[in-house]
Design a protein around this motif. Structure first.
Motif, PDB file in Angstrom:
ATOM      1  N   LYS A  26       5.009 -26.498  -5.471  1.00 16.89           N
ATOM      2  CA  LYS A  26       6.262 -27.166  -5.129  1.00 16.89           C
ATOM      3  C   LYS A  26       7.449 -26.361  -5.659  1.00 16.89           C
ATOM      4  CE  LYS A  26       7.558 -31.055  -7.253  1.00 16.89           C
ATOM      5  NZ  LYS A  26       7.405 -32.450  -7.748  1.00 16.89           N
ATOM      6  N   THR A  27       7.342 -25.920  -6.891  1.00 15.17           N
ATOM      7  CA  THR A  27       8.432 -25.167  -7.499  1.00 15.17           C
ATOM      8  C   THR A  27       8.652 -23.836  -6.783  1.00 15.17           C
ATOM      9  OG1 THR A  27       7.857 -26.152  -9.602  1.00 15.17           O
ATOM     10  CG2 THR A  27       9.278 -24.214  -9.688  1.00 15.17           C
ATOM     11  N   LYS A  28       7.576 -23.130  -6.473  1.00 16.17           N
ATOM     12  CA  LYS A  28       7.738 -21.805  -5.879  1.00 16.17           C
ATOM     13  C   LYS A  28       8.068 -21.836  -4.379  1.00 16.17           C
ATOM     14  CE  LYS A  28       5.774 -17.258  -5.347  1.00 16.17           C
ATOM     15  NZ  LYS A  28       4.789 -16.290  -5.812  1.00 16.17           N
ATOM     16  N   PHE A  29       7.440 -22.743  -3.633  1.00 16.38           N
ATOM     17  CA  PHE A  29       7.598 -22.719  -2.177  1.00 16.38           C
ATOM     18  C   PHE A  29       8.512 -23.815  -1.631  1.00 16.38           C
ATOM     19  CE2 PHE A  29       3.757 -20.358  -3.049  1.00 16.38           C
ATOM     20  CZ  PHE A  29       3.825 -19.282  -2.159  1.00 16.38           C
ATOM     21  N   GLY A  30       8.926 -24.748  -2.492  1.00 16.10           N
ATOM     22  CA  GLY A  30       9.847 -25.798  -2.052  1.00 16.10           C
ATOM     23  C   GLY A  30       9.253 -26.799  -1.067  1.00 16.10           C
ATOM     24  N   LEU A  31       7.927 -26.914  -1.078  1.00 19.72           N
ATOM     25  CA  LEU A  31       7.297 -27.875  -0.164  1.00 19.72           C
ATOM     26  C   LEU A  31       7.376 -29.282  -0.756  1.00 19.72           C
ATOM     27  CD1 LEU A  31       4.023 -25.875   0.650  1.00 19.72           C
ATOM     28  CD2 LEU A  31       6.229 -25.803   1.842  1.00 19.72           C
ATOM     29  N   VAL A  32       7.322 -30.280   0.104  1.00 14.85           N
ATOM     30  CA  VAL A  32       7.327 -31.663  -0.369  1.00 14.85           C
ATOM     31  C   VAL A  32       5.891 -32.072  -0.707  1.00 14.85           C
ATOM     32  CG1 VAL A  32       7.813 -34.055   0.278  1.00 14.85           C
ATOM     33  CG2 VAL A  32       9.403 -32.228   0.940  1.00 14.85           C
ATOM     34  N   HIS A  33       5.680 -32.425  -1.967  1.00 14.20           N
ATOM     35  CA  HIS A  33       4.342 -32.782  -2.455  1.00 14.20           C
ATOM     36  C   HIS A  33       4.040 -34.242  -2.122  1.00 14.20           C
ATOM     37  CE1 HIS A  33       1.631 -33.561  -6.215  1.00 14.20           C
ATOM     38  NE2 HIS A  33       0.918 -33.403  -5.119  1.00 14.20           N
ATOM     39  N   ILE A  34       3.001 -34.454  -1.351  1.00 15.59           N
ATOM     40  CA  ILE A  34       2.611 -35.815  -0.994  1.00 15.59           C
ATOM     41  C   ILE A  34       1.187 -36.044  -1.488  1.00 15.59           C
ATOM     42  CG2 ILE A  34       2.268 -37.455   0.898  1.00 15.59           C
ATOM     43  CD1 ILE A  34       4.293 -35.750   2.533  1.00 15.59           C
ATOM     44  N   SER A  35       1.064 -36.832  -2.549  1.00 19.23           N
ATOM     45  CA  SER A  35      -0.245 -37.096  -3.132  1.00 19.23           C
ATOM     46  C   SER A  35      -0.669 -38.519  -2.787  1.00 19.23           C
ATOM     47  CB  SER A  35      -0.170 -36.930  -4.657  1.00 19.23           C
ATOM     48  OG  SER A  35      -1.188 -37.685  -5.295  1.00 19.23           O
ATOM     49  N   ALA A  36      -1.797 -38.639  -2.092  1.00 20.78           N
ATOM     50  CA  ALA A  36      -2.279 -39.967  -1.708  1.00 20.78           C
ATOM     51  C   ALA A  36      -2.517 -40.820  -2.955  1.00 20.78           C
ATOM     52  CB  ALA A  36      -3.568 -39.847  -0.885  1.00 20.78           C
ATOM     53  N   GLY A  37      -3.097 -40.230  -3.987  1.00 20.67           N
ATOM     54  CA  GLY A  37      -3.361 -40.975  -5.227  1.00 20.67           C
ATOM     55  C   GLY A  37      -2.063 -41.441  -5.890  1.00 20.67           C
ATOM     56  N   ASP A  38      -1.047 -40.566  -5.920  1.00 21.37           N
ATOM     57  CA  ASP A  38       0.239 -40.954  -6.519  1.00 21.37           C
ATOM     58  C   ASP A  38       0.903 -42.073  -5.714  1.00 21.37           C
ATOM     59  OD1 ASP A  38      -0.092 -39.073  -8.499  1.00 21.37           O
ATOM     60  OD2 ASP A  38       1.394 -37.658  -7.717  1.00 21.37           O
ATOM     61  N   LEU A  39       0.825 -41.989  -4.388  1.00 22.50           N
ATOM     62  CA  LEU A  39       1.425 -43.043  -3.563  1.00 22.50           C
ATOM     63  C   LEU A  39       0.732 -44.380  -3.846  1.00 22.50           C
ATOM     64  CD1 LEU A  39       1.872 -41.231  -0.102  1.00 22.50           C
ATOM     65  CD2 LEU A  39       3.680 -41.863  -1.708  1.00 22.50           C
ATOM     66  N   LEU A  40      -0.596 -44.332  -4.005  1.00 21.13           N
ATOM     67  CA  LEU A  40      -1.334 -45.568  -4.304  1.00 21.13           C
ATOM     68  C   LEU A  40      -0.976 -46.106  -5.682  1.00 21.13           C
ATOM     69  CD1 LEU A  40      -4.804 -44.579  -2.811  1.00 21.13           C
ATOM     70  CD2 LEU A  40      -3.298 -46.402  -1.984  1.00 21.13           C
ATOM     71  N   ARG A  41      -0.876 -45.204  -6.672  1.00 17.93           N
ATOM     72  CA  ARG A  41      -0.501 -45.664  -8.020  1.00 17.93           C
ATOM     73  C   ARG A  41       0.918 -46.242  -8.031  1.00 17.93           C
ATOM     74  NH1 ARG A  41      -4.258 -41.713  -9.143  1.00 17.93           N
ATOM     75  NH2 ARG A  41      -2.746 -40.037  -8.818  1.00 17.93           N
ATOM     76  N   ALA A  42       1.797 -45.735  -7.171  1.00 22.08           N
ATOM     77  CA  ALA A  42       3.150 -46.294  -7.081  1.00 22.08           C
ATOM     78  C   ALA A  42       3.095 -47.712  -6.498  1.00 22.08           C
ATOM     79  CB  ALA A  42       4.042 -45.392  -6.229  1.00 22.08           C
ATOM     80  N   GLU A  43       2.199 -47.925  -5.532  1.00 22.17           N
ATOM     81  CA  GLU A  43       2.020 -49.283  -4.969  1.00 22.17           C
ATOM     82  C   GLU A  43       1.511 -50.243  -6.043  1.00 22.17           C
ATOM     83  OE1 GLU A  43       2.600 -50.630  -1.930  1.00 22.17           O
ATOM     84  OE2 GLU A  43       3.430 -48.786  -1.105  1.00 22.17           O
ATOM     85  N   ILE A  44       0.584 -49.754  -6.849  1.00 19.97           N
ATOM     86  CA  ILE A  44       0.044 -50.588  -7.928  1.00 19.97           C
ATOM     87  C   ILE A  44       1.168 -50.937  -8.911  1.00 19.97           C
ATOM     88  CG2 ILE A  44      -1.539 -50.671  -9.911  1.00 19.97           C
ATOM     89  CD1 ILE A  44      -3.448 -48.886  -8.323  1.00 19.97           C
TER      90      ILE A  44
END
Ligand code: AP5
Length: 222
Positions: A26-44
């Motif tokens: 993310k830092t080097k290429f500027g891509l948007v990081h989309i983590s399925a696990g992180d999205l689920l933990r945010a829902e929790i």
């Protein structure tokens, strides 16, 4: 015309280092990081109905049902920032049906990185993992210890990071690996994930750079 941005998937067993590499990518290429696990933990954390349901599966080390995961990831992926800057999908797709949901939307990555780490190292990585709730940074008590006392005192552990649960998560991973391999056969590059973080990253980084270069060239010659 400009080349469209880089689209990357990263896969690998639990604690193979996906999240750690994604931070660097993310830092080097500027891509948007989309983590399925992180999205689920945010829902929790938000206490939503989806989060409550998801947690029951995550506690058993099983895949959360498609009804919850597929739309959640799709919506994030279609946001303008990911479309404009390119994306880095972490831990998705994990099954044949998830892969097909993307194929049906004609969403294909340029490259799929598969981190390979021997099973016996994964348990140690999981039980030693700690997270900084303030910065989101991933630590390991032995391999990436916190920089100071202040950070050390606020580190947290994930509810599914026990030896017993990582074994269940690993079983689920192996059950589903083949569907990923067959869907993205021509795009998968295996990377040895049991080297030092920076060494793994230099290999990943080279792969992404040449993938990006290829895209730029194909646009230039079109
Ligand atoms: P998810 O959150 O995706 O967990 P996971 O796949 O088990 O992967 P991890 O996040 O545990 O590990 P990682 O590979 O990111 O490793 P990290 O970089 O942190 O999924 C959790 C659950 O959510 C699933 O079980 C499932 O229930 C559900 N879920 C998620 N996606 C789903 C989907 N698509 N469909 C349905 N359900 C889904 O590194 C681990 C540790 O090792 C850290 O401490 C780190 O510091 C250390 N480390 C990293 N690299 C190195 C290195 N090179 N050398 C030494 N130590 C290292």
């Amino acid at each position: 015309a400009l080349a469209d941005p880089l689209k990357v998937m990263i896969a690998g067993a639990p604690a193979s280092g996906k999240g750690t590499q994604c931070e660097l990518i993310k830092t080097k290429f500027g891509l948007v990081h989309i983590s399925a696990g992180d999205l689920l933990r945010a829902e929790i954390a938000a206490g939503s109905e989806n989060g409550k349901q998801a947690k029951e599966f995550m506690e058993k080390g099983q895949l959360v049902p498609d009804e919850i995961v597929v739309n959640m990831v799709k919506e994030r992926l279609l946001q303008p920032d990911a479309q404009e800057n390119g994306w880095l999908l972490d831990g998705y797709p994990r099954s044949y049906s998830q892969a097909m949901a993307l194929e049906n939307l004609e969403i294909r990555p340029d490259i799929v990185i598969l981190l390979e780490v021997p099973d016996e190292l994964l348990v140690e990585r999981v039980v030693g993992r700690r997270l900084d709730p303030v910065t989101g940074k991933i630590y390991h008590l032995k391999y990436s210890p916190p920089e100071n006392e202040e950070i050390a005192s606020r580190l947290t552990q994930r509810f599914d990071d026990t030896e017993e649960k990582v074994k269940l998560r690993l079983e689920t991973y192996y059950q589903n690996l083949q569907s990923l391999l067959s869907t993205y056969e021509d795009l998968i590059v295996k990377v040895k994930g049991d080297a030092k973080v920076d060494d793994v990253f230099s290999e990943v980084s080279n792969l992404l750079s040449s993938s990006l270069e290829k895209k730029t060239q194909s646009v230039a010659s079109a």
